[in-house]
Design an enzyme around this catalytic site. Structure first.
Site, short mmCIF file in Angstrom:
data_model
loop_
_atom_site.label_atom_id
_atom_site.label_comp_id
_atom_site.label_asym_id
_atom_site.label_seq_id
_atom_site.Cartn_x
_atom_site.Cartn_y
_atom_site.Cartn_z
CG ASP A 168 -4.86 1.47 1.09
OD1 ASP A 168 -4.77 1.21 2.30
OD2 ASP A 168 -4.76 0.61 0.19
CG ASP A 210 -3.75 -5.42 3.30
OD1 ASP A 210 -4.42 -4.57 3.91
OD2 ASP A 210 -3.17 -5.19 2.22
#
Length: 534
Positions: free
Chosen positions: A160, A217
């Site tokens: 990430d 997301d």
């Protein structure tokens, strides 16, 4: 959000110089298939939960269908000891993670893990998890890589960028390169890496990772599915050779309508995205499970060519996408008719536009049934939020004559918004496919390239280039290394789209055409067509 800017030339040189042996990582590997913990559980995971999902992967028939990875996402972190060694969460994973990876492997599956390119994880920022502070890879690259892949035995890692980007504003290519090099330095296995930067990070990503995220997301809402497909519609040039645009984890089985789930899974398949299930596998609805196990759609996703479908028509709010299957320039192609709108959409496309001729056998991959033979065109009417995905097998493969600008490979393209005039694919109503390439040129590396311009026999052609007029523009056209500078371009924007023609010589097979303007801006490009010069 602020990010350091590195010029396109610097990125190009850094990629060329530092990648070396990494350039062929995971070549020919298909998109990853499996399950990941984040969508349903976020940081609220534990040893028993992960093992239970691994069990369900097998018992629900998903392993048999090709889903192999069980990925432990954010939430397993504990702290670092006095030597900097990472410890697992004492309540969630009291026995550590080696036993979890071993359990996953005992099921004949592969194990995936998570970290952040910075010091803090996304869970520490967005879920207020104090255990995610200071546990990212930054400053511990080799130490964590040795722990994850040698000591614990994981096979895949999602990295990430919350701690690296939102907290520290580190530069993406440099940061991910450091991590890839650290992994390769300590581990002699081929570890699959996923770059999770929430936007197409740049063409350098293929030298480091098996896949890279291209959007924010996902959520289990239609607007999220539609948004992500929209982000990926014009990124086909960057997928292939074992590297893929990642449209994020699947929301199948988490509340979407049946037709929306078909769009979700079907478009992920034809666009060759990784397929990582995000629901609770022990309670998944039967209809959702059957969709995930649709072997014909999975075969489309796992096709050995590893290609992403590209847009060949955009009309009435709908899109038609296609790609080769089984053999490059063969007689089998996949086609998707995609209606993202809120109304009924009518489709009509000539089979010649799909480069197919003669009698064409049609098979519906969602319904898993053959629907007959067509010869001239495909005509369908689709309800809102729906898709039809077909396998077409023709008697003849036709030589293409039309190439859209949005199919081009742009080596300087990224979606990070770090520069106000970064080259990009931009919508334009009057363009042939509704899109153009904007901000081309200004430096030699900022070109557009079509590397599979096909001619069956080779010979002389007329190249007709459609472009947007503008002042102080030049266009250099390069065909198989031969350059021609076009200076006398239309400048009056009020006249609409302009066309300029030049003679070119093509060889039999694939040809490479580049367009640029090394020392000033080039015009925005719409498309080009080829006409055989008889």
């Amino acid at each position: 959000m602020k990010f350091l800017h590195i010029s396109c030339l610097s990125l190009f040189l850094l990629s060329t110089i530092t990648m070396g042996a990494m350039a062929q990582i995971n070549q020919l590997a298909p998109p990853v298939m499996g399950w990941s913990s984040w969508n349903t559980y976020r940081i609220h995971i534990n040893e028993a939960l992960i093992k239970k999902q691994a069990d369900a992967m097998v018992s629900q028939g998903l392993k048999e269908a090709g889903y192999l990875y069980v990925n432990v996402d954010d939430g397993f972190f504990g702290w670092r000891d006095e030597n900097g060694k990472l410890q697992t969460h004492p309540e969630r994973f009291p026995n550590g993670l080696k036993c979890v990876a071993d359990y996953i492997h005992s099921k004949g599956l592969k194990a995936g893990i998570y970290s952040d390119a910075g010091s803090n994880t996304c869970g520490s920022i967005w879920d207020k998890d104090p255990n995610g502070v200071g546990v990212g890879l930054y400053g511990h690259e080799k130490q964590d890589a040795d722990l994850f892949f040698n000591e614990w035995g994981f096979d895949f890692i999602k990295i990430d960028y919350c701690g690296a980007g939102q907290s520290l504003a580190l530069e993406e290519q440099k940061r991910y390169t450091e991590i890839r090099q650290a992994i390769d330095a300590v581990c002699n296995r081929n570890i699959s890496l996923n770059i999770c930067r929430w936007a197409f990070p740049g063409t350098w990503a293929k030298d480091l990772a098996r896949s890279w995220r291209i959007s924010a997301d996902i959520t289990p809402q239609w607007e999220s599915i539609k948004y992500i497909i929209g982000k990926n519609l014009y990124l086909s040039a960057y997928a292939g050779g074992g590297h893929y645009n990642d449209m994020d984890m699947l929301e199948i089985g988490r509340g979407l309508k049946p037709e929306e789930e078909e769009v979700h899974f079907g478009m992920w398949c034809i666009m060759s995205s990784p397929l990582l299930i995000g629901c609770d596998l022990t309670t998944i609805p039967e209809s959702s499970l059957e969709l995930l196990k649709n072997r014909e759609l999975i075969a489309l996703n796992q096709d050995p060519l590893g290609l992403q479908a590209y847009v060949v028509q955009h009309k009435n709010g709908g899109y038609v996408l296609t790609k080769d299957m089984e053999q490059k320039r063969g007689k089998v192609r996949a086609v998707a008719f995609y209606n993202p709108s809120d109304t009924i959409c009518s489709f009509s496309i000539p089979t010649t536009q799909l480069e197919l001729g003669g009698k064409i056998k049609v098979r519906d991959l969602i319904k898993r049934q053959s629907t007959g033979i067509v010869t001239n065109k495909l005509v369908y009417e689709l309800p809102p939020h729906s898709v039809k995905i077909l396998r077409l097998e023709a008697e003849e493969r036709l030589e293409p004559t039309h190439y859209e600008a949005e199919w081009a490979y742009l080596p300087c393209y990224n979606d990070l918004a770090t520069h106000p005039r970064n080259i990009l694919y931009a919508p334009l109503k009057d363009a042939s496919g509704g899109m153009i390439v904007r901000y081309l040129g200004g430096q030699a590396e900022n070109y557009a390239e079509w590397n599979e311009v096909y001619s069956e026999k080779g010979g002389r052609y007329k190249l007709h280039i459609s472009y947007v007029p503008g002042t102080d523009r030049k266009l250099e056209v390069e065909v198989n290394g031969k350059k021609t500078m076009l200076k006398d371009l239309q400048t009056d924007e009020s006249k609409g789209m302009a066309i300029i023609t030049l003679p070119v010589e093509l060889k039999a097979g694939n040809n490479v055409i580049r367009m640029c303007s090394p020392y000033c801006w080039a015009p925005d490009i719409d498309c080009f067509t080829l006409e055989k010069d008889i």
